[in-house]
Structure formats: structure tokens, C-alpha cells
Scaffold this motif. Structure first.
Motif, short mmCIF file in Angstrom:
data_model
loop_
_atom_site.label_atom_id
_atom_site.label_comp_id
_atom_site.label_asym_id
_atom_site.label_seq_id
_atom_site.Cartn_x
_atom_site.Cartn_y
_atom_site.Cartn_z
N UNK A 92 -120.45 -85.52 124.47
CA UNK A 92 -121.16 -86.72 124.92
C UNK A 92 -121.53 -87.61 123.74
N UNK A 93 -122.02 -87.00 122.65
CA UNK A 93 -122.41 -87.80 121.49
C UNK A 93 -121.18 -88.50 120.91
N UNK A 94 -120.06 -87.77 120.80
CA UNK A 94 -118.84 -88.37 120.27
C UNK A 94 -118.35 -89.49 121.18
N UNK A 95 -118.37 -89.22 122.50
CA UNK A 95 -117.87 -90.24 123.43
C UNK A 95 -118.72 -91.51 123.34
N UNK A 96 -120.02 -91.33 123.19
CA UNK A 96 -120.91 -92.48 123.10
C UNK A 96 -120.55 -93.40 121.96
N UNK A 97 -120.26 -92.83 120.80
CA UNK A 97 -120.00 -93.64 119.61
C UNK A 97 -118.54 -94.03 119.48
N UNK A 98 -117.63 -93.11 119.77
CA UNK A 98 -116.22 -93.35 119.45
C UNK A 98 -115.38 -93.75 120.67
N UNK A 99 -115.98 -93.61 121.87
CA UNK A 99 -115.21 -93.87 123.08
C UNK A 99 -113.98 -92.97 123.17
N UNK A 100 -114.11 -91.78 122.62
CA UNK A 100 -112.99 -90.85 122.63
C UNK A 100 -113.46 -89.53 123.21
N UNK A 101 -112.67 -88.98 124.13
CA UNK A 101 -112.95 -87.62 124.59
C UNK A 101 -112.22 -86.69 123.65
N UNK A 114 -108.57 -90.38 108.89
CA UNK A 114 -107.12 -90.55 108.78
C UNK A 114 -106.47 -90.92 110.11
N UNK A 115 -107.08 -90.54 111.24
CA UNK A 115 -106.38 -90.78 112.51
C UNK A 115 -107.21 -91.54 113.53
N UNK A 116 -108.37 -90.98 113.90
CA UNK A 116 -109.10 -91.54 115.04
C UNK A 116 -109.50 -92.98 114.83
N UNK A 117 -109.82 -93.36 113.59
CA UNK A 117 -110.36 -94.71 113.39
C UNK A 117 -109.37 -95.81 113.76
N UNK A 118 -108.09 -95.48 113.88
CA UNK A 118 -107.11 -96.50 114.25
C UNK A 118 -107.03 -96.71 115.75
N UNK A 164 -120.02 -72.67 107.94
CA UNK A 164 -118.89 -73.00 108.82
C UNK A 164 -119.03 -74.39 109.45
N UNK A 165 -120.21 -74.73 110.02
CA UNK A 165 -120.33 -76.09 110.56
C UNK A 165 -120.08 -77.15 109.51
N UNK A 166 -120.53 -76.90 108.26
CA UNK A 166 -120.30 -77.89 107.20
C UNK A 166 -118.81 -78.07 106.93
N UNK A 167 -118.10 -76.95 106.83
CA UNK A 167 -116.66 -77.02 106.54
C UNK A 167 -115.92 -77.73 107.67
N UNK A 168 -116.20 -77.28 108.91
CA UNK A 168 -115.50 -77.88 110.06
C UNK A 168 -115.92 -79.35 110.22
N UNK A 169 -117.18 -79.63 109.98
CA UNK A 169 -117.64 -81.02 110.06
C UNK A 169 -116.90 -81.89 109.06
N UNK A 170 -116.72 -81.38 107.85
CA UNK A 170 -115.97 -82.13 106.83
C UNK A 170 -114.52 -82.35 107.27
N UNK A 171 -113.95 -81.31 107.86
CA UNK A 171 -112.59 -81.43 108.41
C UNK A 171 -112.55 -82.52 109.49
N UNK A 172 -113.59 -82.53 110.32
CA UNK A 172 -113.69 -83.55 111.36
C UNK A 172 -113.71 -84.96 110.77
N UNK A 173 -114.47 -85.11 109.67
CA UNK A 173 -114.56 -86.43 109.03
C UNK A 173 -113.18 -86.85 108.52
N UNK A 174 -112.43 -85.90 107.99
CA UNK A 174 -111.07 -86.22 107.53
C UNK A 174 -110.22 -86.69 108.71
N UNK A 175 -110.32 -85.98 109.84
CA UNK A 175 -109.57 -86.39 111.03
C UNK A 175 -109.96 -87.80 111.44
N UNK A 176 -111.26 -88.06 111.44
CA UNK A 176 -111.73 -89.38 111.88
C UNK A 176 -111.19 -90.47 110.97
#
Lengths: 295, 306
Positions: free
Chosen positions: A34-43, A90-94, A76-88
Motif C-alpha cells: 500500500x505504501x509503495x502503491x501510494x507513492x509509485x503507483x506501482x503494484x 535503474x528500472x521503476x523510475x522510467x 537483512x532489511x537494510x541489504x534488501x532495501x538497498x537492493x530495492x533502491x537499485x531496482x527503483x
């Protein structure tokens, strides 16, 4: 022995607790969605895969790098969160200006990649993760034995959910977040760096999934398929609750977990499908979802 | 489109000759998936509805047709039609629930309902659970044509696929298809023009589900078994991938996409094992990031420019 509808009380309470444990995972994951959808409009379809990745990282840590449960809970949340930021970045922001469905499709592809890689390495069998010493054993409550670890999962995830709710609804940073969800352009005009907030939101949502994964590792088995099975149920939870309210996501998640637990006691055959049946019923009666806003 | 008719004729002739050059079972698999993807495209490409649960219709028809052939010993054609009919009925039930929400929720609802069906197939007594329905005999067509022979079956499958494509083609180019496109482009405007949008969406959904079922039942006949993989969410994802890779909203896109994916899967299955999923995921990501119009869509755009 006390019985309720022919079911012994300890068995009933046991399943109820298990339901609450599952419900906590539903709540944490649907909150992140829900938090992600609110900001990014992405499921974020990759949510389940990242939850699984979180569980596996914790298992790796214990197995190979001598990183214990408590450190994993933080790392673990820090590592995965950082990975998420990389995804955002390199890919999602487009994709933000495109139709919603592209975000779903891209993250679906990511989910396939992540799940496929883990499957290739570990097959489909589960890896056991020992419960940490402090939390092993059970408490005798008189009417039931309460495994300490289950109680811990429920308390921990409720605390995290409550903290998230507080951060979004009651703090200044949260008010920026809500403003940016409502109207990103205007918020940016006030000098708030919205793209960075979007990036951090994705990282945070994903970290939440990973945290749920670490919590799940000792409770369930660590398995490459654990994420995809869960995420579809979480989607149903999101449809039932609607993504409009944070409190709504948490309550729906817990409620559905309890319903699932009770179904396991009274009609086990339907326990895998009950979430979807509830979803169908809610769609018939209240199409916008229990906490959703009518458009 | 003055070249359309000759192009169709050439394609049809090629398909008639194909089994003499390529392994017929592979061709039949491509045809089944092409029909599946075209049925899906009717919904995604022409109505703008992303269903993430089409595996349910594909799988349900396979099970129903398999049961009809194996247990009730119905002839092949009757079994296939029964399967497609069952899927259309299921599509009506799912569709009337799913069209109550829009956009991203529509995708999540269809996915969740399909998952429900998956668990149902896992537990139901007539599906054979994890093993699936195996050893279904193909029988014959009207007692005249022996379908156990691959080459005979190929022309039967080709006839079914051509019928499916024809139906989809007719639908797209009919007034009904125009209204679907109007809904895709701008739903509020279609409503304000007085169209009962919900009814049109539902009808498109039922048609798409029924045709997906036709594909699933036919695939069951080719491989002589129905299994849980047919109804798994991976299958739903696969048909989405075929459609966007080929080009959604184009007539031939899904055919090209399914040919590419099926060939790729067949070629890679022995070489990379479970990494196939990773490759599929990577194609998804590349499609969405780099060429959203798909293969046929990009070619059409290229021709328009020159």
C-alpha cells in the motif's frame, strides 16, 4: 477438557495463534504494497520474491557468515532495501508516467528472475532455520501452550506496523509523504525532493517485506516458493481491504489470518482457498473493498 | 491494408505445408498457445483489461475435456467444446466479479480467483491432484479420421485454431469490437455515449475465457494429459509475456510472441533447466523497459515512419 463446537480449546487456540502469525505477515506485506502503491503507483509483484530473499539471506547469514538471528533482523532489511533502491533507480523510475500495468508487468518479471535464481540454487525443498535460543520453548497459559516464537512474531510485526502507521500519520516526514502521494507536483514546488522520497519509499516497503521474511524464517521453512504463494494471498487481502488506509491494511491482514486459522480447524479442505472466497464475497457486497474509498 | 488478404492466404498455405518440414507436435503446441495468446489479447489489447488469471480458463478446459474424453468417453470434438463451454461459464463468473474494480485491482482479482481454482484443482477428486489426468486417448473425428496420428491431429488442431482466429478477427472488426476499443481508449467517454460498459466488458471477458478454454482443451488433446501446470499462475504470466512480446493490440503479435516463447522454451528446456524462468523474467523486464510495442508493434511503427 473444554471444547468449543467439538474442538478442544488448546487446538483451537493453537490454530488461532498460527492464523495470527500468518496474519502478521499478510499485514506487513500488504502495508508495504500500500505504501509503495501510494507513492509509485506501482503494484510491486516482486514483493513476495523479496520476502523470500529476506528469509534466504537470514538463512545464509546463519549458515555461512555466522550472522545470528538478531543481527539478521537489522541487516537483512537494510541489504534488501538497498537492493530495492537499485531496482527503483535503474528500472521503476522510467515507468511512472505510463499505465499502471507496466509496473505490475516489470515487477512480475523481476519476481520470476529472483525466484528462478533461488530455485536453480536450492531446488524447491525447504531449508530449516533454528529458532533463536531466547525464543524457543513455550509458555503455559493454563488453557494452552503458547510457543514463544509465535508470540514474538505477532508482537514484533504489530510493533513495526504501528510504528509505520505513526511515522506516516503523525510525523513531519510522514506528512511530506502523504502530501507527495496526494499531489507530487505541488509538493515538489514547496521544495521537497519528491524523487528521493519515492526512492526511499520503495526501499522502505521492500525492507518491510524482507523483515517479514526474516521473521518468517524460523516459523515456516525457508523455501524459494514461499514468496509467490504468499503474495497472491496478499493481493486478495489488498483487494479486500483496499489500499486507501494504513490501519485498514493492517486490520484486514490480521483478520484474514485469523479467518484462515479458524478454517483450518473447522473445515480444513477450504483453508487454502478461504481468503479468495472472502475476496469474492466482499467484491459482491462492497466492490470498493472494506476500507476503500469509492471513486 | 490492401495486402491483408494475400498475406492471410500465404500464411495459411505455409501452415498447411508446415508439418512436412517441422515436427508436428511442436507446431501444434505453437498453434494452441497462439490461440491462447490471441484470446488473451482480445482482452488486454482491445479492451484494455489485464487479466492475470487466464491460466484458470486454460487449465479448467483441459481438465473438463480430459475428464469427458477419459471417463465419459465422449468423442474428441465434443470433449473440446465441452471444455471451452466450461471455461466460458467460469469466465462469466470471474468476469462479473472482476469488472467491479478497475485497473490494477482487476489484475489482482483475476490472479487471486485463478489461484483459488488452482487449489480447487489440486484437491478436487476428478483432477488426479499432483499427477493430473494422464493417458487421455485422442480418439477419432466423427469415427472417420484417426487422431492418434500426429499428422491428422495437426490438421484438426489447425482447423480449430483458424476458427478461433477467425472469430477473434471478426470480433475485433465488428461494431462490438469498435466499442471495446472505445472502452479501452476512454471508459468515461464510452459510458457517456450511452454504452453499457460493464456488459461489453463482461462479454469480452467471457469470449476471451471461452477461447482460452478452446486452446487449453486442444492442448490437452495434443499432449493427452491435463496437469496443474496448465492452471498455475506461471501459465497466466506466460500468456501475458507472449502477448506483450509479440505486440498487444495487434492481430498477429500474439501469434509471433507465442511462436518465439514456445520455441525458446523447447530449445532451452534441456540446456538450462530451471533457469528458463529467469530468462522469461528477463524478457519481461526488457519488453517493458525497451520495447513496449512488441515485435509486431515495432515493425508496424517502423513501416509507418518510412
Amino acid at each position: 477438557m473444554v471444547e468449543i463446537f467439538g474442538v478442544p480449546l488448546p487446538a483451537l487456540m493453537g490454530q488461532l495463534m498460527l492464523g495470527l502469525v500468518n496474519g502478521s505477515f499478510y499485514a506487513m506485506l500488504s502495508l508495504g504494497l500500500a505504501v509503495i502503491f501510494g507513492m509509485l503507483n506501482i503494484i510491486n509483484f516482486a514483493h513476495g520474491a523479496l520476502y523470500m530473499a529476506g528469509a534466504f539471506l537470514a538463512w545464509f547469514g546463519l549458515q555461512y557468515w555466522n550472522i545470528g538471528y538478531w543481527q539478521s533482523l537489522l541487516l537483512v532489511p537494510l541489504v534488501v532495501g538497498a537492493f530495492g533502491i537499485v531496482i527503483e533507480r535503474t528500472m521503476l523510475q522510467w515507468l511512472y508516467k505510463l499505465d499502471h500495468l507496466y509496473g505490475l508487468l516489470l515487477t512480475f518479471g523481476l519476481a520470476l528472475i529472483i525466484e528462478g535464481l533461488f530455485r536453480d540454487q536450492f531446488g524447491v525443498s525447504g531449508q530449516p532455520y533454528a529458532i533463536p535460543d531466547e525464543l524457543s520453548g513455550a509458555l503455559n497459559l493454563g488453557f494452552m501452550f503458547l510457543p514463544k516464537y509465535r508470540a514474538w512474531v505477532i508482537v514484533a510485526s504489530l510493533t513495526v506496523c504501528a510504528a509505520t502507521w505513526f511515522a506516516i500519520e503523525k510525523t513531519r516526514l510522514g506528512s511530506y509523504l502523504r502530501a507527495a502521494t496526494e499531489n507530487p507536483k505541488l509538493t515538489q514546488a514547496f521544495g521537497i525532493n519528491v524523487p528521493v522520497m519515492v526512492m526511499l519509499t520503495y526501499g522502505f516497503g521492500v525492507a518491510l517485506a524482507a523483515l517479514a521474511g526474516v521473521l518468517a524464517a524460523p516459523a515456516l521453512q525457508v523455501n524459494p516458493l514461499m514468496g509467490s504463494n504468499l503474495i497472491i494471498s496478499v493481493f486478495a487481502v489488498v483487494v479486500i481491504g483496499g489500499m486507501g488506509s494504513i490501519l485498514g491494511s493492517i486490520l484486514t491482514g490480521l483478520g484474514l489470518g485469523v479467518i484462515e486459522g479458524l478454517t483450518k480447524v473447522f473445515y480444513p479442505e477450504a483453508s487454502a482457498t478461504v481468503v479468495f472466497i472472502v475476496m469474492a464475497l466482499v467484491l459482491m457486497v462492497r466492490p470498493a473493498g472494506l476500507f476503500g474509498k469509492e471513486k | 491494408m490492401k495486402y491483408a488478404t494475400p498475406a492471410y492466404a500465404v500464411a495459411f498455405l505455409l501452415l498447411l505445408a508446415a508439418p512436412f518440414f517441422v515436427y508436428p507436435v511442436l507446431l501444434m503446441k505453437v498453434l494452441c498457445f497462439a490461440l491462447f495468446a490471441c484470446a488473451f489479447n482480445l482482452l488486454l489489447g482491445y479492451t484494455g483489461l489485464l487479466s492475470f488469471g487466464h491460466a484458470a480458463f486454460f487449465g479448467a478446459a483441459a481438465y473438463v475435456a480430459g475428464h469427458a474424453l477419459k471417463v465419459w468417453e465422449l468423442p474428441a470434438l465434443a470433449g473440446i467444446l465441452l471444455g471451452a463451454g466450461a471455461s466460458a461459464l467460469l469466465g462469466w463468473a470471474f468476469g462479473s466479479l472482476a469488472i467491479r474494480r478497475q485497473g490494477i485491482y482487476f489484475a489482482m482479482i483475476t490472479l487471486a480467483l485463478a489461484q483459488m481454482m488452482y487449489f480447487f484443482f489440486l484437491q478436487a477428486p476428478f483432477t488426479g491432484g499432483e499427477d493430473g489426468l494422464q493417458g487421455v486417448s485422442r480418439g477419432s473425428l466423427f469415427g472417420l479420421v484417426d487422431l492418434e496420428k500426429d499428422i491428422n491431429l495437426y490438421y484438426f488442431v489447425l482447423a480449430i485454431a483458424v476458427f478461433g482466429f477467425w472469430l477473434i478477427h471478426r470480433t475485433i472488426h465488428s461494431p462490438f469490437g469498435q466499442i471495446l476499443k472505445a472502452i479501452r481508449e476512454n471508459e468515461p467517454r464510452a459510458i457517456s455515449l450511452g454504452y453499457d460498459v460493464a456488459r461489453y466488458k463482461l462479454l469480452a471477458f467471457v469470449l476471451s475465457a471461452g477461447l482460452a478454454g478452446l486452446a487449453g482443451a486442444t492442448k490437452m488433446l495434443v499432449f493427452q494429459f491435463a496437469a496443474l501446470t496448465d492452471a498455475h499462475w506461471h501459465m497466466s504470466g506466460e500468456v501475458v509475456l507472449m502477448t506483450i512480446l509479440g505486440g498487444m493490440g495487434t492481430v498477429f503479435g500474439p501469434v509471433v510472441g507465442s511462436a518465439v516463447i514456445v520455441t525458446l522454451e523447447t530449445e532451452l528446456a534441456d540446456k538450462v533447466g530451471s533457469l528458463v524462468t529467469v530468462i522469461m523474467g528477463a524478457i519481461f523486464v526488457i519488453c517493458v523497459l525497451l520495447f513496449r510495442r512488441g515485435i509486431v508493434g515495432e515493425l508496424l511503427a517502423l513501416r509507418k515512419r518510412t
